[in-house]
Design a protein around this motif. Structure first.
Motif, short mmCIF file in Angstrom:
data_model
loop_
_atom_site.label_atom_id
_atom_site.label_comp_id
_atom_site.label_asym_id
_atom_site.label_seq_id
_atom_site.Cartn_x
_atom_site.Cartn_y
_atom_site.Cartn_z
N GLY A 174 -7.31 -3.61 4.81
CA GLY A 174 -8.59 -2.55 4.12
C GLY A 174 -8.38 -0.51 3.67
N ILE A 175 -8.50 0.26 3.88
CA ILE A 175 -7.82 1.37 4.18
C ILE A 175 -7.21 1.91 4.97
CG2 ILE A 175 -10.16 2.30 5.87
CD1 ILE A 175 -9.26 3.40 2.29
N GLY A 176 -7.33 0.50 5.85
CA GLY A 176 -5.48 0.98 6.54
C GLY A 176 -4.32 1.50 5.82
N VAL A 177 -4.66 0.64 4.60
CA VAL A 177 -2.80 0.85 4.17
C VAL A 177 -2.56 2.32 3.44
CG1 VAL A 177 -4.08 0.88 1.78
CG2 VAL A 177 -2.57 -0.03 1.72
N THR A 178 -3.51 3.45 4.08
CA THR A 178 -3.18 4.90 3.14
C THR A 178 -2.44 4.98 3.78
OG1 THR A 178 -4.76 6.04 4.88
CG2 THR A 178 -5.58 5.34 2.63
N PRO A 179 -1.66 5.06 4.81
CA PRO A 179 -0.09 5.57 4.66
C PRO A 179 1.05 4.59 3.72
CG PRO A 179 -1.13 4.63 7.07
CD PRO A 179 -1.83 4.57 5.85
N PHE A 180 0.68 3.49 4.25
CA PHE A 180 1.89 3.40 3.53
C PHE A 180 2.25 3.18 2.46
CE2 PHE A 180 0.72 0.10 7.20
CZ PHE A 180 0.60 0.74 8.46
N TYR A 208 11.19 -2.90 1.43
CA TYR A 208 9.72 -3.17 1.78
C TYR A 208 9.27 -4.16 1.28
CZ TYR A 208 8.61 -0.70 -2.58
OH TYR A 208 7.33 -0.87 -3.63
N ILE A 209 8.48 -4.17 1.78
CA ILE A 209 6.83 -5.39 1.89
C ILE A 209 5.72 -4.61 2.13
CG2 ILE A 209 7.48 -6.96 3.70
CD1 ILE A 209 7.73 -8.21 -0.17
N LEU A 210 4.81 -5.06 1.43
CA LEU A 210 3.31 -5.01 2.20
C LEU A 210 2.54 -5.84 2.41
CD1 LEU A 210 0.61 -3.10 2.51
CD2 LEU A 210 1.43 -2.60 0.25
N HIS A 211 2.04 -6.05 3.55
CA HIS A 211 1.01 -7.10 3.54
C HIS A 211 -0.11 -6.50 3.46
CE1 HIS A 211 3.79 -10.81 3.77
NE2 HIS A 211 4.19 -9.77 4.32
N TRP A 212 -1.28 -6.50 2.34
CA TRP A 212 -3.05 -5.08 2.85
C TRP A 212 -3.50 -7.22 2.64
CZ3 TRP A 212 -4.03 -2.04 -2.32
CH2 TRP A 212 -5.05 -1.39 -1.23
N ALA A 213 -4.79 -7.00 3.89
CA ALA A 213 -5.81 -7.44 3.69
C ALA A 213 -7.42 -6.97 3.09
CB ALA A 213 -5.86 -7.97 4.86
N SER A 214 -8.25 -7.19 2.50
CA SER A 214 -9.56 -6.79 1.86
C SER A 214 -10.55 -7.27 2.44
CB SER A 214 -8.85 -5.97 1.19
OG SER A 214 -7.74 -4.61 0.89
N ALA A 215 -11.55 -7.23 3.05
CA ALA A 215 -12.76 -8.19 2.35
C ALA A 215 -12.95 -7.18 1.07
CB ALA A 215 -13.94 -7.58 3.64
N GLY A 216 -12.94 -8.66 0.12
CA GLY A 216 -12.89 -8.30 -1.60
C GLY A 216 -11.62 -8.16 -2.48
N GLU A 217 -12.39 -7.21 -3.03
CA GLU A 217 -11.05 -6.52 -3.71
C GLU A 217 -10.66 -5.06 -3.48
OE1 GLU A 217 -10.43 -7.26 -6.73
OE2 GLU A 217 -11.63 -9.19 -6.57
N PRO A 218 -9.20 -5.07 -3.55
CA PRO A 218 -8.30 -3.91 -2.47
C PRO A 218 -9.13 -2.45 -3.10
CG PRO A 218 -7.25 -4.98 -3.95
CD PRO A 218 -8.17 -5.96 -3.84
N SER A 219 -9.20 -1.55 -2.37
CA SER A 219 -9.73 -0.06 -3.10
C SER A 219 -8.18 0.91 -3.83
CB SER A 219 -9.79 0.54 -1.64
OG SER A 219 -9.10 0.21 -0.90
N LEU A 220 -7.26 0.82 -3.14
CA LEU A 220 -6.49 1.78 -4.73
C LEU A 220 -5.27 1.05 -4.76
CD1 LEU A 220 -6.47 4.06 -0.71
CD2 LEU A 220 -7.80 4.12 -2.72
N ILE A 221 -5.62 0.03 -5.63
CA ILE A 221 -4.59 -0.87 -6.30
C ILE A 221 -4.10 -0.05 -7.30
CG2 ILE A 221 -5.79 -2.19 -8.13
CD1 ILE A 221 -3.65 -3.90 -5.74
#
Length: 316
Positions: A118-124, A139-152
């Motif tokens: 979720g919103i925990g992606v901000t520092p990354f 680098y590689i990012l694995h980002w889980a969201s409950a629905g659509e991601p917010s800052l895509i």
């Protein structure tokens, strides 16, 4: 000697809502002067008025020092900071912010693995923007969201290059954290920020890793349980000479507040670093998740600290 600046005034230049329930704020100096520099993933405290101070990760590229960008998810059952930002804050408002602190120690050549919820992606996002600007693909990012991601919209280059993997937990499975980390090489550094269940799974998966290869960002402070072995001790403010006794049932932070000590507090749970203070005599009992072993030799996070001796002298 002049006192160091603890916070500065900024103006809210822009408020966006990239997804319902998430506000993205752009803060800048009222005269468009450069703001204090920051490292990827650094934090700032927002001074929201009425005693509300809340900590958020900067999510813009550190090279962009004319603005600070933070994203805030509305929390209905939180402590009131996010609701104030969503319901009260407006473009043109003046808001106090702290000088940025902390940040992510990225590996310059080896792989950096970011696991976010979720919103925990901000520092990354801040870290990825910095790596992309430097032309680095480590680098590689694995980002889980409950629905659509917010800052895509902030991750275009990472998505185009296939370095960002998205997981919609409403329609599919969350990332298999253990499998992701087991596939990492010995030089990889792993970072995680998200809800408690994700952080617990991450910490279990990296339990045997050396400390310099793992990093956890928490935005909800764990509950601090007083120890039955805690004893009263004396706290002394070195600059003013004021003294008081800290009772276990009261704690250090409440005692300092009653003494009128000049200490900024945000999380109250040892995860943000807003109240880090130099100690001169102790030693303190460290219960935070912020300071390194080296920093603990001369600094303490007072919102969760105790003292293993009879006297704690702080540089206040």
């Amino acid at each position: 000697m002049a006192k160091p600046i603890k916070h500065l005034q900024t103006l809210v230049r822009q408020i966006e809502e990239p997804l319902p329930g998430v506000k993205r704020l752009v803060l800048a100096d009222e005269d468009d002067w450069r703001l204090p520099a920051f490292k990827p993933g650094a934090h700032i405290d927002l001074h929201l008025g009425n005693g509300l101070v809340r900590t958020y990760s900067l999510c813009n590229d550190p090279s962009d020092c004319r603005r600070y960008v933070v994203a805030v998810k509305r929390e209905e059952v939180g402590r009131g900071g996010s609701r104030h930002i969503h319901d009260v804050l407006r473009v043109g408002d003046s808001i106090g912010v702290s000088v940025p602190r902390g940040g992510l120690e990225l590996l310059p050549q080896s792989m950096n693995v970011f696991i976010a919820g979720g919103i925990g992606v901000t520092p990354f996002i801040s870290a990825i923007l910095a790596l992309e600007r430097e032309g680095k693909a480590n680098y590689i990012l694995h980002w889980a969201s409950a629905g659509e991601p917010s800052l895509i919209d902030m991750l275009g280059p990472a998505l185009k290059a296939g370095r960002a993997h998205l997981y919609n937990t409403h329609t599919g499975n969350p990332p298999d954290i253990r499998a992701i980390l087991q596939a990492c090489g010995e030089d990889t550094k792993a970072f995680c920020c998200g809800p408690g269940r994700m952080l617990d799974a991450f910490e279990a998966a990296v339990a045997g890793w050396p400390e310099h290869r793992k990093h956890v960002e928490r935005f909800v402070a764990p509950k601090i349980i007083p120890m039955s072995t805690d004893q009263p001790y004396e706290v002394v403010l070195a600059k003013s000479g004021r003294e008081s006794v800290v009772l276990p049932e009261v704690g250090l932070l409440a005692t300092l507040e009653a003494m009128g000590a000049d200490v900024s507090v945000s999380c109250g749970g040892g995860i943000c670093g807003a109240c880090r203070t130099r100690w001169l005599e102790g030693p303190p009992i460290h219960r935070d998740r912020v300071l390194s072993p080296e920093e603990r030799e001369h600094e303490v996070i007072v919102c969760v600290a105790g003292c293993s001796g009879r006297r704690l002298v702080l540089d206040l």
